[in-house]
Scaffold this motif. Structure first.
Motif, PDB file in Angstrom:
ATOM      1  N   THR A  73      25.008 -24.848  19.948  1.00 17.90           N
ATOM      2  CA  THR A  73      24.804 -26.044  19.141  1.00 17.90           C
ATOM      3  C   THR A  73      25.098 -25.721  17.688  1.00 17.90           C
ATOM      4  O   THR A  73      24.683 -24.669  17.195  1.00 17.90           O
ATOM      5  N   LYS A  75      25.496 -27.600  13.592  1.00 15.85           N
ATOM      6  CA  LYS A  75      25.272 -28.779  12.762  1.00 15.85           C
ATOM      7  C   LYS A  75      26.613 -29.226  12.217  1.00 15.85           C
ATOM      8  O   LYS A  75      27.388 -28.425  11.723  1.00 15.85           O
ATOM      9  N   PRO A  84      23.360 -34.933   8.527  1.00 17.43           N
ATOM     10  CA  PRO A  84      24.054 -34.054   9.468  1.00 17.43           C
ATOM     11  C   PRO A  84      23.491 -34.259  10.881  1.00 17.43           C
ATOM     12  O   PRO A  84      22.368 -34.716  11.052  1.00 17.43           O
ATOM     13  N   ALA A  86      23.500 -32.677  15.158  1.00 14.18           N
ATOM     14  CA  ALA A  86      23.750 -31.522  16.015  1.00 14.18           C
ATOM     15  C   ALA A  86      24.822 -31.858  17.043  1.00 14.18           C
ATOM     16  O   ALA A  86      24.822 -32.940  17.624  1.00 14.18           O
ATOM     17  N   SER A 121      24.271 -22.210  13.713  1.00 14.27           N
ATOM     18  CA  SER A 121      23.516 -23.443  13.559  1.00 14.27           C
ATOM     19  C   SER A 121      23.758 -24.070  12.195  1.00 14.27           C
ATOM     20  O   SER A 121      23.280 -25.146  11.920  1.00 14.27           O
ATOM     21  N   THR A 123      26.327 -25.419   8.916  1.00 16.14           N
ATOM     22  CA  THR A 123      27.541 -26.188   8.751  1.00 16.14           C
ATOM     23  C   THR A 123      28.705 -25.241   8.495  1.00 16.14           C
ATOM     24  O   THR A 123      28.571 -24.312   7.713  1.00 16.14           O
TER      25      THR A 123
END
Length: 143
Positions: A73, A75, A84, A86, A121, A123
């Motif tokens: 996962t 972001k 943002p 997920a 996780s 950006t």
């Protein structure tokens, strides 16, 4: 939840002198990498005969080259930076170069896919793989 795998199944030191009979042939879905500090590595794929007798200190890696599913996962940025969200990514991968896995001691395939992302996780940063699509020459969609 992230799903990953370790492509290095086994590491063993090979005796200084070994004969063809002492090294088993790789099983289906695996490759053997024989690494020596002062020599070229030897990669033995499934279906190939085990290497002939050699002298020297080798380390043998058994590398998993079968197809595996991984997921993680991340972001992702929305049109407005305040929101943002997920994104779950699921894909299939396999090792194409077992020597690279042995040389770099890669034990987590998900982490190997995204070395620039902080912890899978965050950006993505400018210049990462998400910037492959361009809006105009020289300009990216990221940051």
């Amino acid at each position: 939840m992230n799903r990953t795998y370790n492509p290095i199944l086994e590491r063993t030191d090979v005796p200084k002198r070994w004969l063809r009979s002492t090294l088993p042939a790789p099983e289906l879905g695996t490759a053997h990498v024989l690494v020596r500090s002062a020599a070229e590595p030897i990669v033995v794929w499934h279906g190939q005969p085990a290497s002939a007798a050699r002298l020297g200190d080798y380390r043998r890696y058994v590398i998993d080259v079968a197809n595996h599913g991984i997921s993680f996962t991340v972001k992702a940025a929305s049109a407005e930076a305040v929101f943002p969200f997920a994104v779950r990514v699921e894909l299939a991968c396999r090792v194409l170069n077992p020597f690279t896995i042995a040389r770099d001691n890669i034990q987590d395939m998900t982490a190997a896919l995204f070395p620039r992302w902080p912890a899978r996780s965050g950006t993505p940063r400018r210049g990462s793989t998400c910037c492959a699509r361009r809006t105009r020459p020289g300009r990216s969609n990221c940051g």
